[in-house]
Design a protein around this motif. Structure first.
Motif, short mmCIF file in Angstrom:
data_model
loop_
_atom_site.label_atom_id
_atom_site.label_comp_id
_atom_site.label_asym_id
_atom_site.label_seq_id
_atom_site.Cartn_x
_atom_site.Cartn_y
_atom_site.Cartn_z
N TRP A 171 0.83 -1.20 0.00
CA TRP A 171 0.00 0.00 0.00
C TRP A 171 0.87 1.26 0.00
N PHE A 179 -4.47 -4.10 -6.99
CA PHE A 179 -5.85 -3.75 -7.30
C PHE A 179 -5.83 -2.49 -8.17
N SER A 193 -8.78 0.17 -8.31
CA SER A 193 -9.40 0.52 -7.03
C SER A 193 -8.56 1.53 -6.25
N THR A 229 -14.08 0.99 -6.61
CA THR A 229 -13.57 0.17 -7.70
C THR A 229 -14.25 0.57 -9.01
N GLU A 274 -12.64 -7.72 -8.03
CA GLU A 274 -11.60 -6.84 -7.49
C GLU A 274 -12.10 -6.06 -6.29
N VAL A 301 -10.12 -6.03 -2.76
CA VAL A 301 -9.50 -4.83 -2.18
C VAL A 301 -10.11 -4.51 -0.83
#
Length: 499
Positions: free
Chosen positions: A177, A331, A334, A374, A409, A413
Motif C-alpha cells: 500500500w 488492485f 481501485s 472500484t 476486485e 481490495v
C-alpha cells in the motif's frame, strides 16, 4: 440538474410542434442553451461566456438555502430533505429512490471536495476488464484539467496527527500500500470554522468554503449580461426545426415556457440527459435511424463503492480527516480514500433505530471512515431506460454481476484493506453502497469514435445530430478508480472552448 418526470413527457403531436415553431419566431435567441447547472454544464457555460457567447442555463431546482440547514445532520441525512423524491424502478421492477439532487450547482454542492485527475492510462481501452476507451487521450484534456484546478483552487491539505500515525501503520514496507495526499477543493479558512470543517463531506457549504459549480463558476457569470440562469425550469421536450429532425432549435419546459438557441447542451447528469435524448429520438423516429440510438442510456456506471468504518479503542480527534488516498498495485482499478468527520450523530443515521444513542456516541468518537472505490467495467445491459408508458417511472437497470471482474476486485481490495486496518489496531465493518447511491452516475451517453458503439463524438456532439452536445458525466466511457468530478469539469471546459 434537470430531470424528466415520467408523467411530464408525452408525445407532442404535429400541430403542437408547428405552434411552438411559430412561437419561437418571437422568443429571445441564444447561442447556447445548457440544461442543468452541475459540474459539466457550469464549466461549459464558463468558457462559452469567455468566448463571447450568449448563454441560457435552465435548472430544474432552485438555489440552496444559506441558513445552515445544509449542514444539519438530521436534515441532510436523517430526513433527506434536499434529495430527489422521484421514484424509479430497478432491474426487477422494484421501486427505489436514487440519491439525486436538483439544485443550482447540482451534486457539486454535496460532494466530498475530492478533485482528482484520471490517470493517462485510464483513457485507453482495457479489454481484459471490459473497459471502453476514450476517443481522446489524456494530453487533450490536460489543459482543461489545469484550468479546472485553478478555477476550483484545488490543493492538498496536511494530514492531521492521528491520521499520520494510522497511515504509517497501513503503508509499512512490503505491505503493497502507498498513500498520497488527496487533492481537495476546499479553502484553507475552513479549518477556522469547525462546523464547516466537520460537515463538508456530503453536506453543502453555506459559507462557500467548498469549491462547487455555483460559487466558483456560476456566481461570477451572473454578473455578465450575456449569461442568464433560470431556476424551476424542468425541460420536458426538445423541439426540432421543420423538416429537419436532426437539428434542435429549442426546448419546451414543464411550465409551458420555451427557448431557442443555436446549440443545445445536455448537462442534466447521467440519469437525466439520456432520458431527454431517448424521448426525443423515439418521438421523432430517429431511434430507428441513427446508429447510435441503441447506445443511448447504455453502459451506465456508478462505481462499486463500499463505506468502511474502522473502530479504535481510543477516541479520534482529527477534524478534517479526508486528506489521504490509498493505492495498491494488486488492485489497479481501485482506491481507498478517507472520509470526513465522524461522530455519534452522524453514525446514528446509519444504525438501526433500536441502537441507543449513547452507544452511537461511544462508537462515533472512536471511528474513522473510509470509502473503497472500484471502477465498474462496461456492460451495455446496465442502462437507463425511459418508462415505456407515460405513467411508468424510469428504470435503472444495473446489476454488478454483469461486470464480474469489477465485482471480484472490489471484494478483494475491501478484504485486503480491512486486514491492514486490523494490523493497525482498528476493527472495521463495511457496507456496500446500493443503487440509491448515485453520486458517481456515469457513462450513459458514452463518447467514442464509432457511432454504432457510442453516443457522443470526441468534440461532445451527439452522433448523427447537428447541434446537440453533452456536457456531463454521462459521456465518460470509463469511470476510472477515482472520483469523476474534476474530469467532468474538464470536459465541460473543453466543450465550451470548442463551441
Amino acid at each position: 440538474m434537470v430531470a424528466n418526470s415520467a408523467v411530464s413527457i408525452a408525445v407532442i403531436n404535429r400541430m403542437t410542434i408547428q405552434t411552438l415553431r411559430k412561437i419561437f419566431m418571437t422568443e429571445p435567441h441564444y447561442d447556447a442553451i445548457i440544461i442543468g447547472s452541475g459540474a459539466g454544464g457550469s464549466a461549459c457555460a464558463f468558457n462559452l461566456i469567455q468566448g463571447g457567447k450568449r448563454v441560457l442555463m435552465l435548472e430544474k431546482g432552485d438555489f440552496l438555502p444559506k441558513d445552515g440547514s445544509t449542514l444539519a445532520v438530521d436534515q441532510v441525512f436523517g430526513s433527506s430533505r434536499f434529495k430527489n423524491k422521484q421514484p424509479w424502478l430497478d432491474s426487477q421492477n422494484k421501486e427505489l429512490t436514487p440519491g439525486e439532487f436538483y439544485n443550482v450547482g447540482g451534486k457539486t454542492k454535496w460532494y466530498g471536495a475530492a478533485l482528482l485527475r484520471f490517470s493517462p492510462h485510464e483513457f485507453n481501452a482495457d479489454p481484459d476488464y471490459d473497459c471502453l476507451g476514450w476517443p481522446i487521450n489524456y494530453a487533450e484534456l490536460e489543459p482543461f484539467y489545469q484550468q479546472a484546478e485553478q478555477l476550483l483552487a484545488v490543493k492538498p491539505f496536511a494530514h492531521e496527527k492521528q491520521l499520520t500515525g494510522l497511515i504509517a501503520r497501513i503503508v509499512k514496507p512490503s505491505s503493497g500500500w502507498r498513500a498520497e495526499h488527496l487533492p481537495l477543493g476546499l479553502k484553507t479558512e475552513i479549518l477556522d470554522h469547525p462546523d464547516e470543517a466537520k460537515h463538508f463531506d456530503g453536506f453543502a457549504s453555506p459559507g462557500g468554503f467548498k469549491a462547487d459549480a455555483e460559487f466558483n463558476l456560476l456566481t461570477p457569470l451572473l454578473e455578465n449580461p450575456a449569461f442568464q440562469l433560470l431556476t424551476g425550469k424542468e425541460v420536458t421536450s426538445l423541439i426540432a426545426k421543420a423538416e429537419r429532425p436532426t437539428y434542435i432549435q429549442g426546448v419546451l419546459c414543464a411550465d409551458g415556457s420555451r427557448y431557442q438557441a443555436d446549440h443545445i447542451i445536455l448537462a442534466a447528469g447521467a440519469m437525466t440527459s439520456p432520458r431527454i435524448l431517448q424521448n426525443y429520438l423515439q418521438q421523432s423516429g430517429l431511434a430507428k435511424i441513427l446508429p447510435s440510438a441503441p447506445c443511448v442510456g447504455a453502459n451506465f456506471k456508478l462505481h462499486l463503492n463500499s463505506a468502511l468504518l474502522a473502530f479504535s479503542p481510543f477516541k479520534q480527534h482529527d477534524m478534517l480527516r479526508k486528506t489521504a488516498l490509498f493505492f495498491n498495485e494488486k488492485f489497479p482499478h481501485s482506491t481507498v480514500q478517507c472520509l470526513g468527520w465522524m461522530d455519534g450523530e452522524l453514525l446514528a443515521t446509519q444504525l438501526p433505530g433500536f441502537v441507543p444513542r449513547f452507544i452511537a456516541n461511544i462508537l462515533g468518537q472512536r471511528a474513522y471512515g473510509f470509502f473503497v472505490t472500484t471502477e465498474d467495467s462496461s456492460s451495455p445491459d446496465n442502462r437507463i431506460i425511459v418508462g415505456s408508458e407515460a405513467s411508468l417511472p424510469p428504470k435503472l437497470d444495473y446489476l454488478p454481476r454483469r461486470t464480474p471482474a469489477s465485482a471480484a476486485e472490489h471484494k478483494a481490495v475491501l478484504s485486503a484493506f480491512k486486514a491492514r486496518l486490523m494490523s493497525a489496531g482498528f476493527l472495521s465493518f463495511s457496507k456496500a453502497m446500493d443503487l440509491t447511491a448515485t453520486a458517481h452516475a456515469l457513462g450513459s451517453l458514452a463518447t467514442g469514435s464509432d457511432s454504432a458503439k457510442s453516443v457522443v463524438d470526441a468534440r461532445g456532439k451527439v452522433h448523427g445530430m447537428d447541434n446537440i452536445h453533452v456536457s456531463d458525466g454521462s459521456i465518460l466511457p470509463r469511470s476510472s478508480r477515482v472520483n469523476p468530478g474534476l474530469t467532468i469539469y474538464a470536459w465541460g471546459l473543453r466543450l465550451g472552448r470548442h463551441l
